[in-house]
Scaffold this motif. Structure first.
Motif, PDB file in Angstrom:
ATOM      1  N   LYS A 251       0.836  -1.383   0.023  1.00  0.00           N
ATOM      2  CA  LYS A 251      -0.113   0.095   0.014  1.00  0.00           C
ATOM      3  C   LYS A 251       0.755   1.245  -0.068  1.00  0.00           C
ATOM      4  O   LYS A 251       0.177   2.376   0.202  1.00  0.00           O
ATOM      5  N   GLY A 252       2.149   1.048  -0.069  1.00  0.00           N
ATOM      6  CA  GLY A 252       3.082   2.291  -0.347  1.00  0.00           C
ATOM      7  C   GLY A 252       3.590   2.685   1.027  1.00  0.00           C
ATOM      8  O   GLY A 252       3.406   2.297   1.877  1.00  0.00           O
ATOM      9  N   MET A 253       4.305   3.743   0.825  1.00  0.00           N
ATOM     10  CA  MET A 253       5.234   4.469   2.058  1.00  0.00           C
ATOM     11  C   MET A 253       4.446   5.398   2.579  1.00  0.00           C
ATOM     12  O   MET A 253       3.393   6.119   1.967  1.00  0.00           O
ATOM     13  N   ASP A 276      14.990   2.414  -4.680  1.00  0.00           N
ATOM     14  CA  ASP A 276      15.278   1.200  -3.994  1.00  0.00           C
ATOM     15  C   ASP A 276      14.050   0.487  -3.647  1.00  0.00           C
ATOM     16  O   ASP A 276      12.902   1.011  -3.705  1.00  0.00           O
ATOM     17  N   PHE A 277      14.383  -0.970  -3.520  1.00  0.00           N
ATOM     18  CA  PHE A 277      13.175  -1.909  -3.222  1.00  0.00           C
ATOM     19  C   PHE A 277      13.337  -2.125  -1.798  1.00  0.00           C
ATOM     20  O   PHE A 277      14.449  -2.756  -1.175  1.00  0.00           O
ATOM     21  N   LEU A 278      12.234  -1.819  -0.907  1.00  0.00           N
ATOM     22  CA  LEU A 278      12.366  -1.611   0.588  1.00  0.00           C
ATOM     23  C   LEU A 278      11.452  -2.696   0.845  1.00  0.00           C
ATOM     24  O   LEU A 278      10.138  -2.914   0.514  1.00  0.00           O
ATOM     25  N   ILE A 279      12.001  -3.540   1.976  1.00  0.00           N
ATOM     26  CA  ILE A 279      11.160  -4.601   2.609  1.00  0.00           C
ATOM     27  C   ILE A 279      11.300  -4.479   4.251  1.00  0.00           C
ATOM     28  O   ILE A 279      12.460  -4.303   4.802  1.00  0.00           O
ATOM     29  N   SER A 280      10.119  -4.435   4.871  1.00  0.00           N
ATOM     30  CA  SER A 280      10.114  -4.228   6.460  1.00  0.00           C
ATOM     31  C   SER A 280      10.451  -5.931   6.775  1.00  0.00           C
ATOM     32  O   SER A 280       9.702  -6.731   6.644  1.00  0.00           O
ATOM     33  N   ASN A 281      11.581  -5.977   7.684  1.00  0.00           N
ATOM     34  CA  ASN A 281      11.921  -7.289   8.051  1.00  0.00           C
ATOM     35  C   ASN A 281      10.708  -7.846   8.916  1.00  0.00           C
ATOM     36  O   ASN A 281      10.608  -9.173   9.030  1.00  0.00           O
ATOM     37  N   MET A 289       6.182  -4.122   1.765  1.00  0.00           N
ATOM     38  CA  MET A 289       7.281  -3.786   0.572  1.00  0.00           C
ATOM     39  C   MET A 289       7.083  -2.898  -0.679  1.00  0.00           C
ATOM     40  O   MET A 289       5.659  -2.917  -1.070  1.00  0.00           O
ATOM     41  N   GLY A 290       7.865  -2.657  -1.121  1.00  0.00           N
ATOM     42  CA  GLY A 290       7.666  -1.848  -2.466  1.00  0.00           C
ATOM     43  C   GLY A 290       8.730  -0.830  -2.802  1.00  0.00           C
ATOM     44  O   GLY A 290       9.682  -0.811  -1.936  1.00  0.00           O
ATOM     45  N   LEU A 291       8.771  -0.254  -4.007  1.00  0.00           N
ATOM     46  CA  LEU A 291       9.719   0.713  -4.678  1.00  0.00           C
ATOM     47  C   LEU A 291       9.644   2.085  -3.822  1.00  0.00           C
ATOM     48  O   LEU A 291       8.479   2.374  -3.350  1.00  0.00           O
ATOM     49  N   VAL A 292      10.723   2.608  -3.371  1.00  0.00           N
ATOM     50  CA  VAL A 292      10.738   3.889  -2.731  1.00  0.00           C
ATOM     51  C   VAL A 292      10.546   4.891  -3.678  1.00  0.00           C
ATOM     52  O   VAL A 292      11.160   5.300  -4.724  1.00  0.00           O
ATOM     53  N   PRO A 293       9.465   5.995  -3.612  1.00  0.00           N
ATOM     54  CA  PRO A 293       9.085   6.860  -4.686  1.00  0.00           C
ATOM     55  C   PRO A 293       9.863   8.090  -4.528  1.00  0.00           C
ATOM     56  O   PRO A 293      10.744   8.200  -3.401  1.00  0.00           O
ATOM     57  N   LYS A 294      10.105   9.130  -5.504  1.00  0.00           N
ATOM     58  CA  LYS A 294      10.743  10.264  -5.447  1.00  0.00           C
ATOM     59  C   LYS A 294      10.878  10.798  -4.317  1.00  0.00           C
ATOM     60  O   LYS A 294      11.891  11.533  -3.633  1.00  0.00           O
ATOM     61  N   PHE A 296      10.240  10.280  -1.332  1.00  0.00           N
ATOM     62  CA  PHE A 296      11.026   9.614  -0.022  1.00  0.00           C
ATOM     63  C   PHE A 296      12.665   9.440  -0.262  1.00  0.00           C
ATOM     64  O   PHE A 296      13.456   8.878   0.496  1.00  0.00           O
ATOM     65  N   HIS A 297      12.890  10.122  -1.271  1.00  0.00           N
ATOM     66  CA  HIS A 297      14.532  10.017  -1.730  1.00  0.00           C
ATOM     67  C   HIS A 297      15.213  10.695  -0.550  1.00  0.00           C
ATOM     68  O   HIS A 297      14.929  11.926  -0.048  1.00  0.00           O
ATOM     69  N   ASN A 298      16.240  10.145  -0.124  1.00  0.00           N
ATOM     70  CA  ASN A 298      17.094  10.601   0.948  1.00  0.00           C
ATOM     71  C   ASN A 298      16.541  10.809   2.270  1.00  0.00           C
ATOM     72  O   ASN A 298      16.624  11.949   2.948  1.00  0.00           O
ATOM     73  N   THR A 299      15.635  10.062   2.680  1.00  0.00           N
ATOM     74  CA  THR A 299      14.828   9.966   4.029  1.00  0.00           C
ATOM     75  C   THR A 299      15.463   8.933   4.758  1.00  0.00           C
ATOM     76  O   THR A 299      16.303   7.969   4.147  1.00  0.00           O
ATOM     77  N   TYR A 300      14.952   8.556   6.161  1.00  0.00           N
ATOM     78  CA  TYR A 300      15.544   7.682   6.900  1.00  0.00           C
ATOM     79  C   TYR A 300      14.674   6.239   7.404  1.00  0.00           C
ATOM     80  O   TYR A 300      13.539   6.663   7.516  1.00  0.00           O
ATOM     81  N   ILE A 301      15.363   5.407   7.506  1.00  0.00           N
ATOM     82  CA  ILE A 301      14.876   4.110   7.938  1.00  0.00           C
ATOM     83  C   ILE A 301      15.630   3.549   9.084  1.00  0.00           C
ATOM     84  O   ILE A 301      16.595   3.915   9.063  1.00  0.00           O
ATOM     85  N   SER A 302      14.918   2.728   9.877  1.00  0.00           N
ATOM     86  CA  SER A 302      15.839   1.980  11.017  1.00  0.00           C
ATOM     87  C   SER A 302      16.435   1.035  10.203  1.00  0.00           C
ATOM     88  O   SER A 302      16.291   0.396   9.302  1.00  0.00           O
ATOM     89  N   ASP A 303      17.070   0.066  11.241  1.00  0.00           N
ATOM     90  CA  ASP A 303      17.805  -0.994  10.639  1.00  0.00           C
ATOM     91  C   ASP A 303      16.868  -2.453  10.550  1.00  0.00           C
ATOM     92  O   ASP A 303      17.254  -3.384  10.351  1.00  0.00           O
ATOM     93  N   GLN A 304      15.506  -2.210  10.671  1.00  0.00           N
ATOM     94  CA  GLN A 304      14.563  -3.079  10.681  1.00  0.00           C
ATOM     95  C   GLN A 304      14.091  -3.383   9.294  1.00  0.00           C
ATOM     96  O   GLN A 304      12.766  -3.662   8.944  1.00  0.00           O
ATOM     97  N   TYR A 305      14.908  -2.917   8.277  1.00  0.00           N
ATOM     98  CA  TYR A 305      14.449  -2.901   6.949  1.00  0.00           C
ATOM     99  C   TYR A 305      15.477  -3.296   6.055  1.00  0.00           C
ATOM    100  O   TYR A 305      16.489  -3.309   6.582  1.00  0.00           O
ATOM    101  N   THR A 306      15.014  -4.155   5.155  1.00  0.00           N
ATOM    102  CA  THR A 306      16.014  -4.754   3.931  1.00  0.00           C
ATOM    103  C   THR A 306      15.909  -3.739   2.773  1.00  0.00           C
ATOM    104  O   THR A 306      14.664  -3.439   2.284  1.00  0.00           O
TER     105      THR A 306
END
Length: 420
Positions: A251-253, A276-281, A289-294, A296-306
């Motif tokens: 359903k997106g970011m 980026d192809f982002l997956i929540s571990n 999961m899904g592609l990162v849209p424009k 969200f470029h240069n935003t931040y995620i925790s270490d619980q993602y691939t």
């Protein structure tokens, strides 16, 4: 009751030619009952019976079908009543305030109130008035688990009553918007089916573009096409970090609440980039999961993602993986790549290394991949356009209801115009 209180407080002025009336003076009020379920002969007898199971059928103007039916014996041996077609019903329990107009004779459960309009009240006007009053119903409902409105409340319910020709004209105008909304919803549903069909045909190689025929697709380990990357940041307690996350079911970011470094407990964040192809571990098993849209470029995620990217952008289009990830087949591959539990929340724990061992079916050339991606992107763009149009129509209708049903904007009953 509600309107007269507003009038007395000076917060509302009754429009010229209109009046505040007790709803019970304009329509015969009734309710319903649930026949004893110990007697199967009381059910399945062809009499449509509106219950809480039908909540999703309400707020669509008309209700024509019900999940359950009762019998004449069920009517005779309970307090249930067979109401004529055209009555207006409203839920007073779960889904408080949801309403509809019946298109044929129906009974209802005790969770509903029914009004059979007299000669001075148009049933479609009443339906829209109840829609406008929904927030007030939600406000007065009480209960810790299931909110409900007691029957005495409805005895004192009032309504703003224009002359009947004006009621009918207002109802006709709002019905026009509802028809546009219904048509747009049907168009969206059809395009969603079309997109699913395109994905089923194009992502499996069942349908090929002529210029690419003759070269077979291949099963390739995902780890040969993509690689996992991490872009750790240099921590700064004084920096405001724009945090991102991803919803379940593709359903997106979305953006989380921004936080300063000193407010974040686990001081480990990573940068993500467009495509980026982002997956929540933690939530991978639920399709997060899904592609990162424009945006969200240069935003931040925790270490619980691939984060996966293409090993060679000239050989594999990561957007192709984005569409594959929406299929039930890929969700199954994700489940196979889960090898444990996240203890705190009892969720399946995703393993990126296991996923990279799984094979995906891909076209041999980047050109074919990109052609497929472009066709599917076009389908997505069309869907988003119609979804935006639907949202706009609903907002327009909401504004019209507020203006027309309160007399702030008056209609000309002799012409197809609205007077400001």
């Amino acid at each position: 009751m509600f309107l007269k209180r507003l009038q007395q407080d000076g917060r509302f002025r009754v429009p010229d030619g209109w009046k505040i009336s007790l709803l019970d003076d304009l329509a015969k009020r009734g309710t319903g009952h649930t026949p004893d379920k110990r007697f199967p002969e009381y059910y399945g007898g062809g009499i449509k019976w509106v219950s809480l199971k039908d909540s999703d059928k309400l707020d669509r103007r008309w209700i024509s079908d019900t999940e359950d039916e009762i019998s004449e014996a069920g009517i005779a041996n309970s307090s249930a009543v067979l109401h004529p077609p055209g009555v207006v019903i409203v839920s007073r329990d779960a889904g408080v305030g949801k309403s509809a107009i019946t298109t044929e004779p129906m009974a209802v459960s005790q969770h509903f109130v029914v009004w059979n309009c007299g000669p001075h009240l148009d049933n479609t006007f009443l339906y829209y008035w109840l829609q406008l009053t929904k927030k007030e119903f939600e406000r007065v409902a009480v209960g810790s688990t299931i909110k409900t409105i007691g029957l005495p409340y409805f005895r004192k319910l009032d309504i703003l009553q224009p002359p009947i020709p004006e009621q009918q004209k207002i109802a006709a105008i709002l019905s026009t918007w509802d028809r546009a909304i219904e048509l747009t919803e049907k168009l969206i549903a059809a395009k969603q089916k079309r997109k699913q069909a395109l994905m089923q045909q194009l992502l499996t190689g069942k349908v090929r573009f002529k210029e690419f025929e003759g070269r077979s697709w291949k099963w390739v380990e995902l780890g040969k096409l993509t690689k996992s990357v991490k872009r750790p940041i240099s921590w700064d307690d004084e920096q405001l970090y724009k945090l991102a996350s991803i919803r379940r079911h593709s359903k997106g970011m979305f953006f989380r609440e921004p936080a300063y470094g000193h407010q974040i407990k686990v001081k480990k964040l990573f940068t993500i980039e467009q495509n980026d192809f982002l997956i929540s571990n933690i939530q991978a098993a639920y399709g997060a999961m899904g592609l990162v849209p424009k945006k969200f470029h240069n935003t931040y995620i925790s270490d619980q993602y691939t984060v996966l990217i293409a090993k060679n952008e000239d050989a594999f289009d990561i957007s192709f993986l984005g569409f594959i990830s929406e299929t039930s087949w890929f969700r199954h591959q994700i489940l196979l790549a889960c090898n444990g539990f996240f203890a705190e929340r009892l969720r399946l724990l995703f393993s990126a290394s296991e996923l990279l061992k799984r094979k995906v079916f891909v076209p041999p050339s980047i050109e074919e991949q990109r052609r497929i991606v472009e066709v599917l992107r076009t389908a997505v763009r069309e869907l988003k356009y119609d979804q935006s149009r639907l949202k706009y129509l609903k907002e327009q209708k909401k504004g019209l209801m507020q203006q027309l049903l309160t007399g702030k904007v008056r209609v000309n009953v002799d012409a197809n115009t609205v007077n400001g």
